[in-house]
Design a protein around this motif. Structure first.
Motif, PDB file in Angstrom:
ATOM      1  N   ILE A 312       0.833  -1.196   0.000  1.00  0.00           N
ATOM      2  CA  ILE A 312       0.000   0.000   0.000  1.00  0.00           C
ATOM      3  C   ILE A 312       0.872   1.252   0.000  1.00  0.00           C
ATOM      4  CG2 ILE A 312      -1.714   1.317   1.317  1.00  0.00           C
ATOM      5  CD1 ILE A 312      -2.794  -1.343   2.363  1.00  0.00           C
ATOM      6  N   GLY A 313       0.568   2.149  -0.904  1.00  0.00           N
ATOM      7  CA  GLY A 313       1.283   3.425  -0.965  1.00  0.00           C
ATOM      8  C   GLY A 313       2.486   3.438  -1.878  1.00  0.00           C
ATOM      9  N   PHE A 314       3.028   2.254  -2.188  1.00  0.00           N
ATOM     10  CA  PHE A 314       4.254   2.224  -2.981  1.00  0.00           C
ATOM     11  C   PHE A 314       3.980   2.441  -4.464  1.00  0.00           C
ATOM     12  CE2 PHE A 314       6.185   0.717   0.818  1.00  0.00           C
ATOM     13  CZ  PHE A 314       7.543   0.987   0.681  1.00  0.00           C
ATOM     14  N   SER A 315       2.793   2.074  -4.945  1.00  0.00           N
ATOM     15  CA  SER A 315       2.466   2.339  -6.351  1.00  0.00           C
ATOM     16  C   SER A 315       2.477   3.834  -6.629  1.00  0.00           C
ATOM     17  CB  SER A 315       1.090   1.750  -6.697  1.00  0.00           C
ATOM     18  OG  SER A 315       1.103   0.350  -6.616  1.00  0.00           O
ATOM     19  N   ALA A 316       1.975   4.623  -5.677  1.00  0.00           N
ATOM     20  CA  ALA A 316       1.977   6.083  -5.826  1.00  0.00           C
ATOM     21  C   ALA A 316       3.401   6.614  -5.878  1.00  0.00           C
ATOM     22  CB  ALA A 316       1.203   6.724  -4.674  1.00  0.00           C
ATOM     23  N   LYS A 317       4.283   6.072  -5.040  1.00  0.00           N
ATOM     24  CA  LYS A 317       5.672   6.542  -5.007  1.00  0.00           C
ATOM     25  C   LYS A 317       6.405   6.175  -6.299  1.00  0.00           C
ATOM     26  CE  LYS A 317       6.121   6.352   0.036  1.00  0.00           C
ATOM     27  NZ  LYS A 317       6.819   5.727   1.172  1.00  0.00           N
ATOM     28  N   ILE A 318       6.190   4.943  -6.775  1.00  0.00           N
ATOM     29  CA  ILE A 318       6.841   4.512  -8.020  1.00  0.00           C
ATOM     30  C   ILE A 318       6.365   5.367  -9.189  1.00  0.00           C
ATOM     31  CG2 ILE A 318       7.055   2.610  -9.661  1.00  0.00           C
ATOM     32  CD1 ILE A 318       6.766   0.697  -7.245  1.00  0.00           C
ATOM     33  N   THR A 319       5.051   5.628  -9.236  1.00  0.00           N
ATOM     34  CA  THR A 319       4.487   6.437 -10.320  1.00  0.00           C
ATOM     35  C   THR A 319       5.022   7.861 -10.280  1.00  0.00           C
ATOM     36  OG1 THR A 319       2.460   5.109 -10.257  1.00  0.00           O
ATOM     37  CG2 THR A 319       2.337   7.253 -11.358  1.00  0.00           C
ATOM     38  N   ARG A 320       5.080   8.428  -9.092  1.00  0.00           N
ATOM     39  CA  ARG A 320       5.599   9.802  -8.960  1.00  0.00           C
ATOM     40  C   ARG A 320       7.071   9.858  -9.378  1.00  0.00           C
ATOM     41  NH1 ARG A 320       3.882  14.463  -6.853  1.00  0.00           N
ATOM     42  NH2 ARG A 320       5.463  15.965  -6.187  1.00  0.00           N
ATOM     43  N   LEU A 321       7.836   8.838  -9.004  1.00  0.00           N
ATOM     44  CA  LEU A 321       9.246   8.806  -9.390  1.00  0.00           C
ATOM     45  C   LEU A 321       9.391   8.748 -10.905  1.00  0.00           C
ATOM     46  CD1 LEU A 321      12.247   8.577  -8.692  1.00  0.00           C
ATOM     47  CD2 LEU A 321      11.936   6.105  -8.490  1.00  0.00           C
ATOM     48  N   ALA A 322       8.603   7.890 -11.568  1.00  0.00           N
ATOM     49  CA  ALA A 322       8.668   7.792 -13.029  1.00  0.00           C
ATOM     50  C   ALA A 322       8.334   9.129 -13.672  1.00  0.00           C
ATOM     51  CB  ALA A 322       7.710   6.717 -13.528  1.00  0.00           C
ATOM     52  N   SER A 345     -12.536  -2.964 -14.222  1.00  0.00           N
ATOM     53  CA  SER A 345     -12.547  -2.065 -13.072  1.00  0.00           C
ATOM     54  C   SER A 345     -11.139  -1.921 -12.519  1.00  0.00           C
ATOM     55  CB  SER A 345     -13.479  -2.605 -11.986  1.00  0.00           C
ATOM     56  OG  SER A 345     -13.036  -3.878 -11.539  1.00  0.00           O
ATOM     57  N   LYS A 346     -10.906  -0.816 -11.812  1.00  0.00           N
ATOM     58  CA  LYS A 346      -9.567  -0.534 -11.322  1.00  0.00           C
ATOM     59  C   LYS A 346      -9.237  -1.426 -10.125  1.00  0.00           C
ATOM     60  CE  LYS A 346     -10.303   3.886 -10.575  1.00  0.00           C
ATOM     61  NZ  LYS A 346     -11.601   4.179 -11.221  1.00  0.00           N
ATOM     62  N   ALA A 347      -8.076  -2.066 -10.181  1.00  0.00           N
ATOM     63  CA  ALA A 347      -7.559  -2.710  -8.988  1.00  0.00           C
ATOM     64  C   ALA A 347      -7.048  -1.602  -8.070  1.00  0.00           C
ATOM     65  CB  ALA A 347      -6.431  -3.672  -9.369  1.00  0.00           C
ATOM     66  N   ASN A 348      -6.881  -1.909  -6.779  1.00  0.00           N
ATOM     67  CA  ASN A 348      -6.473  -0.863  -5.842  1.00  0.00           C
ATOM     68  C   ASN A 348      -5.161  -0.212  -6.254  1.00  0.00           C
ATOM     69  OD1 ASN A 348      -8.713  -1.194  -4.247  1.00  0.00           O
ATOM     70  ND2 ASN A 348      -7.759  -2.710  -2.912  1.00  0.00           N
ATOM     71  N   ALA A 349      -4.164  -1.068  -6.584  1.00  0.00           N
ATOM     72  CA  ALA A 349      -2.860  -0.516  -6.945  1.00  0.00           C
ATOM     73  C   ALA A 349      -2.929   0.233  -8.271  1.00  0.00           C
ATOM     74  CB  ALA A 349      -1.821  -1.630  -7.020  1.00  0.00           C
ATOM     75  N   GLY A 350      -3.722  -0.286  -9.226  1.00  0.00           N
ATOM     76  CA  GLY A 350      -3.873   0.409 -10.499  1.00  0.00           C
ATOM     77  C   GLY A 350      -4.545   1.748 -10.325  1.00  0.00           C
ATOM     78  N   ALA A 351      -5.559   1.805  -9.458  1.00  0.00           N
ATOM     79  CA  ALA A 351      -6.233   3.075  -9.178  1.00  0.00           C
ATOM     80  C   ALA A 351      -5.265   4.055  -8.542  1.00  0.00           C
ATOM     81  CB  ALA A 351      -7.426   2.829  -8.261  1.00  0.00           C
ATOM     82  N   ASP A 355      -4.651   7.694  -9.954  1.00  0.00           N
ATOM     83  CA  ASP A 355      -4.954   8.824  -9.078  1.00  0.00           C
ATOM     84  C   ASP A 355      -3.715   9.650  -8.748  1.00  0.00           C
ATOM     85  OD1 ASP A 355      -7.540   7.963  -9.100  1.00  0.00           O
ATOM     86  OD2 ASP A 355      -7.449   6.949  -7.160  1.00  0.00           O
ATOM     87  N   THR A 356      -2.539   9.058  -8.874  1.00  0.00           N
ATOM     88  CA  THR A 356      -1.290   9.805  -8.676  1.00  0.00           C
ATOM     89  C   THR A 356      -0.928  10.581  -9.929  1.00  0.00           C
ATOM     90  OG1 THR A 356      -0.471   8.140  -7.114  1.00  0.00           O
ATOM     91  CG2 THR A 356       1.170   9.600  -8.123  1.00  0.00           C
ATOM     92  N   LEU A 357      -1.133   9.950 -11.077  1.00  0.00           N
ATOM     93  CA  LEU A 357      -0.730  10.563 -12.343  1.00  0.00           C
ATOM     94  C   LEU A 357      -1.630  11.730 -12.737  1.00  0.00           C
ATOM     95  CD1 LEU A 357       1.537  10.000 -14.344  1.00  0.00           C
ATOM     96  CD2 LEU A 357      -0.023   8.520 -15.617  1.00  0.00           C
ATOM     97  N   THR A 358      -2.918  11.633 -12.433  1.00  0.00           N
ATOM     98  CA  THR A 358      -3.874  12.661 -12.866  1.00  0.00           C
ATOM     99  C   THR A 358      -3.524  14.062 -12.360  1.00  0.00           C
ATOM    100  OG1 THR A 358      -5.643  11.014 -13.016  1.00  0.00           O
ATOM    101  CG2 THR A 358      -6.305  13.318 -12.918  1.00  0.00           C
ATOM    102  N   PRO A 359      -3.315  14.275 -11.045  1.00  0.00           N
ATOM    103  CA  PRO A 359      -2.958  15.623 -10.598  1.00  0.00           C
ATOM    104  C   PRO A 359      -1.583  16.071 -11.067  1.00  0.00           C
ATOM    105  CG  PRO A 359      -2.883  14.068  -8.761  1.00  0.00           C
ATOM    106  CD  PRO A 359      -3.512  13.352  -9.902  1.00  0.00           C
ATOM    107  N   LEU A 360      -0.663  15.119 -11.240  1.00  0.00           N
ATOM    108  CA  LEU A 360       0.663  15.494 -11.747  1.00  0.00           C
ATOM    109  C   LEU A 360       0.551  16.077 -13.149  1.00  0.00           C
ATOM    110  CD1 LEU A 360       2.847  12.463 -10.575  1.00  0.00           C
ATOM    111  CD2 LEU A 360       3.069  14.827  -9.803  1.00  0.00           C
TER     112      LEU A 360
END
Length: 498
Positions: A312-322, A345-351, A355-360
């Motif tokens: 939990i939370g690491f998908s957001a960090k990996i996406t932000r880093l990329a 439908s979105k899996a939790n990690a996929g969502a 959700d991280t990429l959209t505001p970026l």
């Protein structure tokens, strides 16, 4: 020998990515490991003692008879970790490949800490196990088909010599390796986000996936390279039109400051396998830089699945880093639809990724350019089910059409020419007929893959040609003849479904 399915570049057998276009290299039945029984291999490794080998020191440019630096050790171990990673991903059910990959990862991580002075205990045992592994692979491939696997055998023999060299020379800390955060940074990182990049890398540590990142090369005319790609004429014209539209709107903005325009080139690439999506994305980053629409033209490529973490939370960090690593350039996310599950439908990690990429994308319009890529139906379903703000961030959708039979013939000939083969007129006519048949039946085929299909056809024909050349006593090493390409329907079906 392998070829990139996107651009046709000749590839080394150990490469995971094409050095020209960055396309991932798949393991298939052509891979020697496809024919090896891992369970039998594991049993033999436990009983196997590697024979004494004579080192060829002239093949190394390291420190002669003195101890090796950590950097030198890592330069020899990383290629082996790379192929073990590819094997463990391709054959997840085989514990041997996963165990070897994990063990070597531990050794490399230990070296990366910068305090390793010698090899001892478990590290020594792991490297010796790897020597036995490669030694047995060489033995198996030599017995199976020495000529057919000559390139692979050479590579794995070098791995054995590399490991012998490390065990023989030992390690010194006189030249310390840099911390991972410093090694990962590139000179063209945006200075304003470099510190956050280092912080994220340290947080993710070994969970950070290996993004492919290429710097802009000012010596390349990226637009001309795009024009050189086979086919895709409608796509090339569409890209030119979109770039021109952005440039004109920016000029109009200077004249009418009240205009609200979106100068970003966020877009979606849709098309079947082997249609050149990765190649075009890589070239587009350079074109946008040359046109002054992005600042540094770097290209970062990731598979959507590599952005997803089980924690939990690491998908957001990996996406932000990329995203941060691609600031000023292009972030290319392949197989974006894998962020959804089979029901759409979105899996939790996929969502979490979305959700991280959209505001970026909203907050950094002037720095972040995102290209999503995937197959037509899957991408349509993905965009329908993503959060409402996500699809609106993408300015355009570019359709990658299937290649025609004439274009596939051109691609086939490029594969042949790259290996210095020429086709007789009769052979060329037969290949054209085969490709015409394949294209005419493509809608009934589940596995039609455009350039990849042309590559598979070429490789199959080349093997037939090799057998004939051997049988005829190596009289003509460069000509593909009619009998080499006179395939039965069953053979064509097998090639298509490869």
């Amino acid at each position: 020998m392998k070829f990139c399915p996107e651009c046709g570049t000749k590839l080394d057998e150990t490469m995971r990515f094409c050095p020209e276009c960055g396309h991932p290299v798949e393991i298939s039945s052509q891979d020697p490991f496809f024919h090896i029984d891992p369970e039998l291999l594991a049993r033999r490794i436990k009983q196997h003692t590697a024979p004494n080998r004579t080192m060829v020191k002239e093949s190394y440019t390291f420190t002669g008879d003195s101890m090796m630096t950590i950097d030198e050790v890592l330069s020899l171990l990383f290629p082996q970790l790379d192929i073990l990673s590819r094997l463990s991903n391709a054959y997840p059910e085989e514990e041997l490949y996963t165990d070897l990959h994990n063990d070597l990862s531990l050794v490399i991580h230990s070296f990366q800490q910068g305090n390793k002075q010698s090899l001892f205990g478990q590290d020594h045992q792991i490297l010796n196990t790897l020597i036995n592994f490669w030694d047995l692979i060489v033995e198996v491939l030599t017995q199976k088909d020495f000529i057919g696997y000559k390139n692979e055998i050479t590579v794995y023999k070098k791995y054995i010599s590399d490991l012998d060299y490390i065990l023989t020379h030992g390690i010194t800390t006189s030249q310390q390796v840099l911390p991972s955060s410093q090694r990962a940074c590139h000179e063209d990182f945006d200075p304003s986000v470099a510190k956050e990049i280092e912080s994220l890398i340290n947080e993710l540590h070994e969970m950070k996936p290996s993004f492919k990142r290429e710097a802009y090369n000012p010596s390349i005319d990226y637009r001309q390279e795009l024009y050189k790609l086979t086919g895709l004429e409608r796509l090339k014209a569409s890209i030119d039109d979109h770039i021109l539209d952005i440039k004109v709107q920016l000029k109009r903005k200077e004249l009418f400051p009240d205009l609200k325009i979106n100068p970003s080139f966020n877009c979606i690439f849709k098309g079947k396998p082997g249609t050149g999506k990765t190649s075009v994305a890589r070239l587009l980053s350079g074109i946008l830089k040359q046109e002054g629409l992005i600042s540094n033209g770097c290209y970062v490529e990731v598979d959507a699945s590599s952005l997803v973490s089980g924690y939990i939370g690491f998908s957001a960090k990996i996406t932000r880093l990329a995203a941060l690593e691609s600031f000023g350039g292009v972030l290319f996310i392949d197989e974006a639809y894998s962020l959804m599950n089979a029901q759409g439908s979105k899996a939790n990690a996929g969502a979490e990724v979305i959700d991280t990429l959209t505001p970026l994308m909203e907050n950094y319009r002037d720095k972040l350019t995102v290209i999503l890529a995937g197959y037509d139906k899957e991408m349509d379903l993905f965009l329908q089910n993503a959060n409402t703000g996500f699809p609106s961030r993408f300015k355009s959708v570019f359709q990658f059409d299937d290649y025609t039979d004439e274009e596939l013939m051109s691609i086939f000939l490029k594969f042949a020419e790259a290996e210095h083969y020429a086709l007789t007129p009769e052979a060329k006519k037969r290949v054209k007929t085969i490709l015409w048949f394949i294209v005419s039946q493509k809608d009934k085929m589940k596995q039609f893959a455009n350039a990849r299909t042309a590559r598979n056809l070429y490789e199959y024909i080349r093997v037939r040609c090799t057998r004939r050349i051997h049988k005829e006593g190596y009289a003509d090493l460069c000509t593909i003849q009619l009998e080499d390409v006179d395939l039965e329907r069953s053979e064509i079906d097998m090639i298509i479904n490869k």
